[in-house]
Design a protein around this motif. Structure first.
Motif: not given
Ligand SMILES: [Zn+2]
Length: 176
Positions: A61, A64, A79
């Motif tokens: 996450a 991202e 995320a």
């Protein structure tokens, strides 16, 4: 935000080398090894494979968001949902420290240790330095780095590796 803290978040994201592939958070034991090597937990902390799976989800996450910081497309909503969940598990709480907000984990053990990494990312978001945390533009690389370039225009982990590869590709396409 001290650069060292942002670098810690990058080191965490780089615990997987997508091109190798190598993953330093593959299971509970390796998660503890990584956290203790970075001074975030004792060597004898306990972590399950489920903890390692949560750590990997948090890592991806963060990656991202660093992809998005680099101007590429990413799933921001998914995320931040993962970050929110990790923040809850870590018992992350705001402390008001001489004009700055510090995010301090209330949980102990590996969840608290992961909270330190997440807290560093959150503090960087609060003070605006987060936009300097980027993941390489190469889809196969996505190595995390802190962009310290003057105009914050760095796109590649390393110009000599991914930057030149991308340039060569553009050159080939243009001259094909
Ligand atoms: Zn790269």
């Amino acid at each position: 935000m001290p650069v060292a803290d942002l670098q810690l978040v990058c080191d965490f994201v780089n615990s997987a080398d997508l091109e190798e592939p190598r993953d330093a958070l593959a299971d509970g034991r390796s998660l503890v090894r990584w956290l203790s090597a970075h001074g975030l937990s004792g060597e004898h902390a306990r972590a399950t494979d489920a903890d390692a799976a949560e750590a990997r989800a948090l890592r991806e996450a963060l990656r991202e968001l660093m992809v998005i910081n680099n101007g590429a497309r990413g799933d921001r909503a998914a995320a931040v949902e993962t970050l929110d969940a990790a923040g809850r598990r870590a018992g992350l709480a705001a402390r008001f420290d001489s004009g700055a907000i510090r995010l301090v984990p209330g949980a102990r053990g590996v969840r608290g240790a992961l909270g330190v990494v997440l807290g560093a990312a959150g503090e960087a978001m609060a003070d605006g330095s987060w936009t300097q945390a980027k993941a390489c533009r190469s889809d196969t690389c996505r190595w995390a780095f802190v962009d310290r370039s003057r105009n914050r225009s760095r796109q590649w982990c390393s110009m000599s590796v991914c930057g030149n590869r991308a340039k060569a590709r553009t050159y080939r396409e243009r001259h094909a």
